[in-house]
Design an enzyme around this catalytic site. Structure first.
Site, short mmCIF file in Angstrom:
data_model
loop_
_atom_site.label_atom_id
_atom_site.label_comp_id
_atom_site.label_asym_id
_atom_site.label_seq_id
_atom_site.Cartn_x
_atom_site.Cartn_y
_atom_site.Cartn_z
CB THR A 201 -0.93 0.00 1.26
OG1 THR A 201 -1.58 -1.13 1.04
CG2 THR A 201 -1.85 1.20 1.72
CG ASP A 232 -6.10 -0.42 6.96
OD1 ASP A 232 -5.99 -1.22 6.09
OD2 ASP A 232 -5.40 0.31 7.18
N GLY A 253 -0.51 -2.25 6.34
CA GLY A 253 -0.39 -3.29 7.20
C GLY A 253 -1.62 -4.30 6.88
#
Ligand code: ASP
Length: 334
Positions: A201, A232, A253
């Site tokens: 990401t 998220d 993560g």
């Protein structure tokens, strides 16, 4: 004459003020022994390029929002990271991208999730923030909105890469085994070893010369994700958060842990309600809370004084920083 005088004065004043840009390109088991010299150079070069693009914007007195978007667009446009062009594949062999952005001055925010064709999801997120009354748009609706905003849509082949596809094939194989055992998608040692499966990401946080903060994050999510899984990254407060009084945060993560712990907001709340410093707040959340839950995690965080953190509980995190006093620098390993 007078107007020029005022402008000169303002510019001079502005030039004395600080700016900072911090970026990340994902956490994971990134070890020197798994990296070739060429690959490492390619990563470092593009991190520096993203920093330089953002630096130019901040140097010229433009906004933190502009800088974080522009830095992320650079990372979305190359196949190295799991965002935009380099996004990983879903179980169905498609790409479903998520992105969000937040303005620390106004607390305005925008996000898109599960988009398949938008070339730069982070730009779409910014358009949602600035040109719509909403915070989050998903799927086909988000793409319709992007089209209306004249954003570029791409064919699925634009997002295809053989390497990513092979990662999907491998993940699909493993997933069948994991499903047979538990019906859950838990992280096995093998899964953790193969960090590219769910990591990579990209994110950015910036402080501009006007004293404002912004944060932004963009991802392709997890390889082999199914059923419209959203992590998220597009969730304000989990993967992205910015508030001038506290900090700007972008996370990377295992998204499910960021969601359960509302990580980005938690860091901000520790500063706001408990009077923690940026470092104390970040260390507590990443090294104590998430580490204690076996949640692989990293964040970049920045406050209005220009203090910044690049913190992770894994072997490495692609990351970089530039400011009015620090030349652009990229790091990868611990
Ligand atoms: N947090 C992202 C997600 O779970 C993945 C990552 O950061 O690499 O979708």
């Amino acid at each position: 004459m007078e107007v020029i005088g005022i402008l000169t004065f303002t510019l001079k004043e502005m030039e004395k003020r600080k700016f900072v840009l911090v970026i990340h390109g994902g956490v994971g088991t990134i070890l020197p022994r798994n990296m070739t010299i060429e690959k490492e150079k390619a990563y470092r070069d593009v991190l520096i390029r993203a920093l330089s693009v953002g630096e130019r914007i901040l140097k010229n007195g433009k906004t933190a929002v502009e800088a974080v978007e522009a830095a992320i667009v650079v990372l979305e446009n190359i196949p190295l990271f799991n965002a935009g062009r380099g996004s990983v594949f879903t179980y169905e062999g498609e790409n479903e991208m998520d992105a969000s952005i937040m303005d620390g001055l106004t607390l305005n925010a925008g996000a898109v999730a599960g988009v398949k064709r938008i070339k730069n999801p982070i730009t779409a997120a910014r358009k949602v923030m600035e040109n719509s009354p909403h915070v989050m748009l998903i799927g086909k609706g988000a793409e319709k909105f992007a089209k209306k905003e004249n954003l570029r849509l791409e064919k699925p082949s634009y997002f295809y890469s053989e390497e990513r596809y092979q990662q999907l094939m491998l993940a699909r194989e493993n997933n069948e085994v994991i499903l047979d055992h538990s019906g859950e998608n838990k992280s096995t040692d093998k899964e953790i070893e193969n960090n590219d499966k769910k990591l990579g990401t990209v994110g950015a946080v910036a402080l501009d010369r006007h004293g404002n903060l912004a944060a932004a994050t963009s991802t392709g999510g997890m390889t082999n994700k199914r059923y419209g899984r959203v992590g998220d990254t597009p969730i304000i407060g989990a993967g992205t958060y910015a508030k001038n009084n506290t900090c700007a945060v972008s996370g990377t993560g295992h998204g499910e842990y960021f969601l359960r712990n509302v990580v980005a907001y938690d860091i901000s709340a520790l500063i706001e309600y408990k009077g923690k410093s940026l470092k104390e707040a970040v260390d507590f959340v990443i090294h104590k809370k998430l580490k204690g839950q076996n949640g692989e995690a990293g964040v970049i965080a920045l406050d209005k004084k220009g203090n910044y953190e690049m913190t992770f509980n894994t072997e490495g995190m692609y990351r970089g920083i530039v400011s009015d006093i620090e030349p652009a620098r990229a790091e990868i390993f611990k």
